[in-house]
Motif scaffolding. Structure first.
Motif, PDB file in Angstrom:
ATOM      1  N   ARG A   1      23.484 -31.691   2.537  1.00 56.88           N
ATOM      2  CA  ARG A   1      23.959 -30.464   3.194  1.00 56.88           C
ATOM      3  C   ARG A   1      22.855 -29.862   4.042  1.00 56.88           C
ATOM      4  O   ARG A   1      21.668 -30.035   3.757  1.00 56.88           O
ATOM      5  CB  ARG A   1      24.396 -29.436   2.146  1.00 56.88           C
ATOM      6  CG  ARG A   1      25.579 -29.850   1.283  1.00 56.88           C
ATOM      7  CD  ARG A   1      25.952 -28.731   0.329  1.00 56.88           C
ATOM      8  NE  ARG A   1      27.139 -29.044  -0.467  1.00 56.88           N
ATOM      9  CZ  ARG A   1      27.099 -29.623  -1.652  1.00 56.88           C
ATOM     10  NH1 ARG A   1      25.905 -29.931  -2.182  1.00 56.88           N
ATOM     11  NH2 ARG A   1      28.203 -29.877  -2.312  1.00 56.88           N
ATOM     12  N   LEU A   2      23.292 -29.134   5.082  1.00 54.97           N
ATOM     13  CA  LEU A   2      22.372 -28.341   5.886  1.00 54.97           C
ATOM     14  C   LEU A   2      22.353 -26.933   5.306  1.00 54.97           C
ATOM     15  O   LEU A   2      23.355 -26.218   5.362  1.00 54.97           O
ATOM     16  CB  LEU A   2      22.816 -28.316   7.352  1.00 54.97           C
ATOM     17  CG  LEU A   2      21.952 -27.447   8.275  1.00 54.97           C
ATOM     18  CD1 LEU A   2      20.529 -27.997   8.375  1.00 54.97           C
ATOM     19  CD2 LEU A   2      22.582 -27.350   9.657  1.00 54.97           C
TER      20      LEU A   2
ATOM     21  N   MET B   1      17.773 -29.778   5.802  1.00 56.86           N
ATOM     22  CA  MET B   1      18.754 -30.753   5.339  1.00 56.86           C
ATOM     23  C   MET B   1      18.308 -31.230   3.961  1.00 56.86           C
ATOM     24  O   MET B   1      17.214 -31.786   3.804  1.00 56.86           O
ATOM     25  CB  MET B   1      18.850 -31.938   6.303  1.00 56.86           C
ATOM     26  CG  MET B   1      20.046 -32.828   6.077  1.00 56.86           C
ATOM     27  SD  MET B   1      21.621 -32.052   6.555  1.00 56.86           S
ATOM     28  CE  MET B   1      21.481 -32.076   8.361  1.00 56.86           C
TER      29      MET B   1
ATOM     30  N   LEU C   1      23.605 -30.773  15.310  1.00 54.20           N
ATOM     31  CA  LEU C   1      22.797 -30.220  14.223  1.00 54.20           C
ATOM     32  C   LEU C   1      22.150 -28.901  14.633  1.00 54.20           C
ATOM     33  O   LEU C   1      22.043 -27.974  13.827  1.00 54.20           O
ATOM     34  CB  LEU C   1      21.721 -31.222  13.798  1.00 54.20           C
ATOM     35  CG  LEU C   1      22.222 -32.463  13.054  1.00 54.20           C
ATOM     36  CD1 LEU C   1      21.069 -33.420  12.779  1.00 54.20           C
ATOM     37  CD2 LEU C   1      22.896 -32.077  11.741  1.00 54.20           C
TER      38      LEU C   1
ATOM     39  N   ARG D   1      23.960 -35.971  18.447  1.00 56.21           N
ATOM     40  CA  ARG D   1      23.776 -35.624  17.039  1.00 56.21           C
ATOM     41  C   ARG D   1      22.814 -34.448  16.885  1.00 56.21           C
ATOM     42  O   ARG D   1      23.065 -33.510  16.115  1.00 56.21           O
ATOM     43  CB  ARG D   1      23.246 -36.838  16.279  1.00 56.21           C
ATOM     44  CG  ARG D   1      23.176 -36.657  14.770  1.00 56.21           C
ATOM     45  CD  ARG D   1      22.604 -37.893  14.104  1.00 56.21           C
ATOM     46  NE  ARG D   1      21.186 -37.979  14.363  1.00 56.21           N
ATOM     47  CZ  ARG D   1      20.236 -37.410  13.609  1.00 56.21           C
ATOM     48  NH1 ARG D   1      20.586 -36.702  12.544  1.00 56.21           N
ATOM     49  NH2 ARG D   1      18.972 -37.552  13.904  1.00 56.21           N
TER      50      ARG D   1
ATOM     51  N   SER E   1      28.157 -29.349   4.507  1.00 59.24           N
ATOM     52  CA  SER E   1      27.830 -30.767   4.331  1.00 59.24           C
ATOM     53  C   SER E   1      27.553 -31.412   5.682  1.00 59.24           C
ATOM     54  O   SER E   1      28.162 -31.068   6.703  1.00 59.24           O
ATOM     55  CB  SER E   1      28.979 -31.486   3.633  1.00 59.24           C
ATOM     56  OG  SER E   1      30.115 -31.548   4.474  1.00 59.24           O
ATOM     57  N   ARG E   2      26.626 -32.357   5.657  1.00 60.08           N
ATOM     58  CA  ARG E   2      26.256 -33.052   6.891  1.00 60.08           C
ATOM     59  C   ARG E   2      27.452 -33.805   7.470  1.00 60.08           C
ATOM     60  O   ARG E   2      27.630 -33.856   8.700  1.00 60.08           O
ATOM     61  CB  ARG E   2      25.110 -34.033   6.603  1.00 60.08           C
ATOM     62  CG  ARG E   2      24.614 -34.776   7.838  1.00 60.08           C
ATOM     63  CD  ARG E   2      23.445 -35.684   7.501  1.00 60.08           C
ATOM     64  NE  ARG E   2      23.856 -36.714   6.543  1.00 60.08           N
ATOM     65  CZ  ARG E   2      23.008 -37.610   6.023  1.00 60.08           C
ATOM     66  NH1 ARG E   2      21.719 -37.578   6.360  1.00 60.08           N
ATOM     67  NH2 ARG E   2      23.433 -38.518   5.158  1.00 60.08           N
TER      68      ARG E   2
END
Length: 522
Positions: free
Chosen positions: A267-268, A257, A51, A47, A286-287
């Protein structure tokens, strides 16, 4: 003191299997926890990597947006600077207007981002435009950009909020410059309109998910352009958002974030403030879209781990079930072992030790007495006129009588080391380790009186009730003593008591003589 043939507590299997079920449960739990831990670490690392990649992509995207915006406004700024210099130097009289109009039009044709170029006098009226005909109306004296230049002497380009062009109603972003006369007094405003559609096309050239957004805004938070385009949002303020409130004051660019207060989507965001112009660009994905691949991998990994844990659990359940069966079988075997030992070492009628256990106990106590130089005593006792009792009352009553006497003998053996024995028929023995003759004689008297206190009716006895005769012998073992001799001497003392009239105890002295110490009247 009963001494079993086999001690179940010393069984190797018992020692090994005692914690096995608990150890198996702990092992299975530990394996499951390790699998969960490994799954968590793997998913968390994956994860974070997704990211991190998204942050790099977001930073690159905002850098490209910032560069494009800066180039767009910088190009317009250069064109306007040259035109302002021309107007300030040569004026905009009747002879200059045609040339300026053609130049305005040519510049707009050359620069696709421009909607048009307009020059307004100090009253805000149209003087020259890139269009062939001047618009009709009251001018632009009410526009924010015009008021700004009217009130500020700065000659730098000013970027104002997005407006609708009064020429054709198109959304534009005005970039304007003040025009002065030779004395430096306000002479008018030159404005170039940047097409909002130009930025919309530029934003669409990037790949974003359905929930992704991109925007261009002023440093005061005023929204200039946005993807997806929503007309009602143009000109609204973003100043209370987290980017403007917390992030930009700390750094002019970065990623974060953020949960949207508008649609509650996380969202990032990547953001960047331009260095040359008061503009801010931002792009967000969006995440859920960023982590879509991670969610799929997480689901697959979780299913695999769940199946492994299920397999481990099933195996553990079967294993523990087998261990439990083994423990139950072993427990039953130990019970059977104890039952067999009880049968092998105790009398089935009275529950007292039998001659086999008695002889083993004698060997042990002889060896201990020799080591510790302590006396060992033996009491032999016999029920008086027991044959007459059987003849008078029957064998069932006789067995009951034996059990009653055995219970008396067992009760009088108060120490754990004392051993009550059914020697044979109606004859009993009491082995008393670490007891001298006086102690043995005291126990014998207690047994005799306790039997009398039972008041067992015996018509064949001169006294009318059941009595016993007892013989006592004690000595200190030397290590080479004979068991048969020890038993024979106690038995000789018993027969002396019987010959002396029964219902009494006698002791065999150490010199071999018989000394009668208890009688029925004592």
């Amino acid at each position: 003191m009963p001494i079993p043939i086999h001690d179940p507590q010393q069984a190797p299997g018992a020692l090994k299997r005692l914690p096995l079920r608990k150890a198996a449960v702990l092992f299975i739990v530990a394996v499951c926890l390790c699998l969960f831990g490994l799954l968590y670490l793997q998913l968390e690392q994956s994860r974070r990597q997704d990211l991190a990649v998204a942050k790099v992509a977001s930073s690159n995207l905002t850098r490209a947006m910032a560069q494009q915006a800066e180039d767009t406004f910088h190009s317009a700024d250069l064109v306007m600077t040259s035109l302002v210099d021309w107007i300030e130097d040569d004026g905009y009289g009747a002879t200059q207007k045609p040339r300026l109009q053609k130049t305005f039009a040519r510049r707009v044709q050359q620069m696709g981002q421009l909607h048009g170029i307009f020059f307004f006098d100090k009253q805000g009226q149209w003087i020259i435009t890139s269009f062939a005909d001047l618009p009709r109306g009251n001018g632009v004296a009410d526009r924010d950009y015009f008021k700004f230049h009217q009130q500020n002497e700065s000659t730098l380009a000013h970027i104002g909020p997005a407006i609708r062009s009064r020429e054709n109603g198109e959304w534009i972003i005005p970039i304007s410059k003040r025009v002065n006369d030779h004395a430096g007094n306000f002479q008018g405003v030159l404005m170039a309109g940047i097409k909002m559609a130009y930025f919309d096309q530029f934003f669409k050239s990037f790949s974003l998910d359905d929930n992704g957004i991109m925007f261009l805004g002023l440093t005061d938070g005023t929204l200039l352009a946005r993807r997806p385009f929503e007309e009602n949002l143009i000109g609204t303020s973003l100043a209370q958002g987290r980017i403007y409130q917390k992030l930009l004051p700390e750094a002019q660019s970065g990623t974060a974030m953020i949960r949207s207060v508008v649609d509650d989507v996380v969202r990032l965001y990547g953001y960047r403030q331009l260095g040359s112009y008061p503009l801010v660009v931002a792009a967000a994905s969006s995440r859920d879209t960023i982590l879509k691949g991670w969610y799929e991998r997480a689901f697959q990994s979780s299913v695999i781990i769940a199946l492994v844990i299920l397999g481990v659990g099933l195996f553990g359940w079967v294993f523990i079930h087998q261990v439990r069966n083994g423990e139950r079988i072993e427990k039953n075997l130990r019970r059977a072992q104890l039952a067999l030992e009880q049968i092998a070492t105790h009398d089935s009628l009275t529950g007292l030790a039998n001659r086999r256990l008695f002889e083993r106990s004698l060997e042990i106590e002889f060896a201990r007495g020799a080591r510790q130089v302590s006396p060992v005593s033996l009491i032999m006792l016999d029920i008086d006129f027991f044959k007459r009792y059987n003849d008078a009352y029957g064998h069932v009553a006789g067995d009951h009588c034996l059990m009653q006497v055995a219970q008396v003998v067992k009760t009088c053996c108060q120490r754990k080391a004392d051993l009550a024995v059914r020697y044979g028929g109606e004859e009993f023995a009491v082995l008393l380790p670490d007891t001298d003759i006086n102690g043995a004689l005291a126990i014998a008297g207690q047994i005799r009186r306790s039997v009398i206190d039972k008041h067992i009716i015996h018509s064949g006895s001169p006294t009318g009730y059941l009595t016993v005769s007892l013989g006592c012998y004690a000595f200190i073992p030397s290590g080479n003593d004979s068991l048969e001799t020890f038993i024979h001497r106690a038995d000789a003392a018993l027969y002396q008591a019987k010959n002396a009239g029964r219902n009494r105890a006698a002791v065999l002295s150490l010199d071999g003589g018989i000394a009668e110490l208890m009688r029925s009247d004592r």
